[in-house]
Design a protein around this motif. Sequence first.
Motif, PDB file in Angstrom:
ATOM      1  N   LYS A  78       0.817  -1.221   0.000  1.00  0.00           N
ATOM      2  CA  LYS A  78       0.000   0.000   0.000  1.00  0.00           C
ATOM      3  C   LYS A  78       0.849   1.268   0.000  1.00  0.00           C
ATOM      4  O   LYS A  78       0.570   2.234   0.698  1.00  0.00           O
ATOM      5  N   MET A  79       1.894   1.268  -0.808  1.00  0.00           N
ATOM      6  CA  MET A  79       2.776   2.430  -0.898  1.00  0.00           C
ATOM      7  C   MET A  79       2.031   3.679  -1.335  1.00  0.00           C
ATOM      8  O   MET A  79       2.299   4.783  -0.843  1.00  0.00           O
ATOM      9  N   SER A  80       1.105   3.519  -2.282  1.00  0.00           N
ATOM     10  CA  SER A  80       0.371   4.686  -2.779  1.00  0.00           C
ATOM     11  C   SER A  80      -0.439   5.354  -1.680  1.00  0.00           C
ATOM     12  O   SER A  80      -0.775   6.538  -1.777  1.00  0.00           O
ATOM     13  N   PHE A  81      -0.726   4.612  -0.622  1.00  0.00           N
ATOM     14  CA  PHE A  81      -1.487   5.177   0.497  1.00  0.00           C
ATOM     15  C   PHE A  81      -0.581   5.929   1.468  1.00  0.00           C
ATOM     16  O   PHE A  81      -0.903   7.035   1.903  1.00  0.00           O
ATOM     17  N   TYR A  82       0.593   5.360   1.802  1.00  0.00           N
ATOM     18  CA  TYR A  82       1.411   6.012   2.838  1.00  0.00           C
ATOM     19  C   TYR A  82       2.458   6.986   2.306  1.00  0.00           C
ATOM     20  O   TYR A  82       2.899   7.882   3.019  1.00  0.00           O
ATOM     21  N   LYS A 118       2.797   3.923 -11.676  1.00  0.00           N
ATOM     22  CA  LYS A 118       1.620   4.695 -11.254  1.00  0.00           C
ATOM     23  C   LYS A 118       0.875   3.976 -10.130  1.00  0.00           C
ATOM     24  O   LYS A 118       0.392   4.610  -9.183  1.00  0.00           O
ATOM     25  N   GLU A 119       0.812   2.649 -10.229  1.00  0.00           N
ATOM     26  CA  GLU A 119       0.153   1.869  -9.177  1.00  0.00           C
ATOM     27  C   GLU A 119       0.912   1.973  -7.855  1.00  0.00           C
ATOM     28  O   GLU A 119       0.310   2.097  -6.791  1.00  0.00           O
ATOM     29  N   LEU A 120       2.242   1.952  -7.921  1.00  0.00           N
ATOM     30  CA  LEU A 120       3.055   2.001  -6.706  1.00  0.00           C
ATOM     31  C   LEU A 120       2.926   3.351  -6.002  1.00  0.00           C
ATOM     32  O   LEU A 120       2.772   3.413  -4.781  1.00  0.00           O
ATOM     33  N   LEU A 121       3.013   4.437  -6.762  1.00  0.00           N
ATOM     34  CA  LEU A 121       3.039   5.773  -6.164  1.00  0.00           C
ATOM     35  C   LEU A 121       1.664   6.406  -6.030  1.00  0.00           C
ATOM     36  O   LEU A 121       1.469   7.306  -5.209  1.00  0.00           O
ATOM     37  N   GLY A 122       0.719   5.959  -6.815  1.00  0.00           N
ATOM     38  CA  GLY A 122      -0.558   6.651  -6.904  1.00  0.00           C
ATOM     39  C   GLY A 122      -0.459   7.713  -7.987  1.00  0.00           C
ATOM     40  O   GLY A 122       0.625   8.224  -8.293  1.00  0.00           O
ATOM     41  N   GLU A 123      -1.574   8.058  -8.585  1.00  0.00           N
ATOM     42  CA  GLU A 123      -1.572   8.948  -9.755  1.00  0.00           C
ATOM     43  C   GLU A 123      -0.981  10.320  -9.452  1.00  0.00           C
ATOM     44  O   GLU A 123      -0.219  10.876 -10.248  1.00  0.00           O
ATOM     45  N   ILE A 167      15.851   7.794   2.129  1.00  0.00           N
ATOM     46  CA  ILE A 167      14.736   7.372   2.982  1.00  0.00           C
ATOM     47  C   ILE A 167      14.289   5.983   2.533  1.00  0.00           C
ATOM     48  O   ILE A 167      14.011   5.768   1.346  1.00  0.00           O
ATOM     49  N   LEU A 168      14.243   5.039   3.454  1.00  0.00           N
ATOM     50  CA  LEU A 168      13.808   3.674   3.152  1.00  0.00           C
ATOM     51  C   LEU A 168      12.327   3.524   3.458  1.00  0.00           C
ATOM     52  O   LEU A 168      11.855   3.967   4.507  1.00  0.00           O
ATOM     53  N   THR A 169      11.602   2.881   2.550  1.00  0.00           N
ATOM     54  CA  THR A 169      10.197   2.553   2.815  1.00  0.00           C
ATOM     55  C   THR A 169       9.974   1.081   2.506  1.00  0.00           C
ATOM     56  O   THR A 169      10.803   0.422   1.878  1.00  0.00           O
ATOM     57  N   GLY A 170       8.849   0.560   2.946  1.00  0.00           N
ATOM     58  CA  GLY A 170       8.551  -0.845   2.672  1.00  0.00           C
ATOM     59  C   GLY A 170       7.673  -1.440   3.749  1.00  0.00           C
ATOM     60  O   GLY A 170       6.989  -0.729   4.487  1.00  0.00           O
ATOM     61  N   ALA A 171       7.708  -2.760   3.851  1.00  0.00           N
ATOM     62  CA  ALA A 171       6.889  -3.479   4.828  1.00  0.00           C
ATOM     63  C   ALA A 171       7.720  -4.565   5.495  1.00  0.00           C
ATOM     64  O   ALA A 171       8.670  -5.085   4.910  1.00  0.00           O
ATOM     65  N   ILE A 172       7.352  -4.886   6.715  1.00  0.00           N
ATOM     66  CA  ILE A 172       8.073  -5.903   7.485  1.00  0.00           C
ATOM     67  C   ILE A 172       7.265  -7.199   7.508  1.00  0.00           C
ATOM     68  O   ILE A 172       6.104  -7.206   7.910  1.00  0.00           O
TER      69      ILE A 172
END
Length: 429
Positions: A78-82, A118-123, A167-172
């Motif tokens: 849900k990268m496009s959300f956060y 586009k899906e990863l970041l959001g439009e 800056i690192l992003t992702g999920a654990i």
Amino acid sequence: MLYYKMRYGNGELTVPTDEKNLLGVLESSNEVVHDRTEEQIILDALRKPIASAPLKELVKPGDTICIIVSDTTRAWQKMSFYLPYIVDELTAAGIKDSDITFLCATGSHRAQTPEEHKELLGEDLYKRFKVIDHNCFDEENLVYVGTTTFGTPVKLNKIALNSTHVILTGAIVYHFLAGWGGGKKSILPGISGYETIMKNHALSLNPEMGSGSNPEVKSGKLINNPVHEDMLEAASFINPTFLFNVIVDSDGKIIEAVAGNYVKAHEEGCKLIDKLERVQIKEKADLVIASQGGFPKDINLYQTIKVIVNAREATKEGGTIIILSECSEGFGNDEVKEVIQNYDNMYDREKALRANYSIAKYVGYYIAETAEKYNFIIVTSIPAKEFSTSKVHAVKTIDEALLLLYSKLKEDNPKTYFMPHGASTLPQL
């Protein structure tokens, strides 16, 4: 007699067992109080970072920012959300859009399409910012920064190295090589050169030829795990400024998030995963029957490694593991198939793996090794002949699996665990 239902493909299989044999049903606790929205979870993490000042206090106008994001294989994060909340922090600190670059941590995966970006970041973010895929083979855009104490030559993406802040992003999540995903994995394998990635992942094998997989390399383990420690050393060459990682439940909802120092915050996130998904057991069992979790989790054998790794933690060596995984798309990777089928002994499999290591080949090797150490039965749509050069027993039904089990049992009352969500449940003795 007890009858227990487990997911298989798009349906269920009913597994019978004698009640007196059942040690327990191993399931994650999922003790999460859903009293905050996803937005609140994200904002709470950003406002109360771990072992770090808030992000907007770490940057200043004129700084260049590289935000490392996962690739499309991890779109469930849900990268496009956060991501917009992270951008808001940077904007509040006076950072211009033109000074922010999104770098996709593709590791050794393929390049992505504009639609996937586009899906990863959001439009909105996609229109505003540069999005670049890391290419582990592009030597012109890789910089050698040093060698780890494990002997891994570290080459990293030039864009990240030339930025003021990373800056690192992702999920654990649990990871069968690195212990946990997220954190340092954004750097290695995320933005590393191919040689760096392969050298690191080869630490999953013991140093001596013929000694097989390293028992210290497994899900939920950081201390003395050379793959994890090597990754951490590689990340230290770039010393990321900030981390933001989420924890997502099986319904795709963000249930927790951590932010701050890329080592300390990640460690706290790992502890949260442990509370949710690690299950304590008092003894190992003669028999473990585990489901990969049904479709799409059991879409292929490559994905099935997740439940095999976890089931081994609950099974006595020499015991029986029965895996329920339909594998409607077969092996899922030609290299998994190659390592299983092209060799009839573990020494030759290991020799080939060491000569040209890849994660997919290691998955094939690990599955074949499991069949050497355990009575390994898989209920699957893959024909049994596909495993004829290994000791893997492939059957079509749970009845066939149980008949095979009892034909090989030394005793009639095997102590048994069921693992209905085996891919996301980690037993610990």
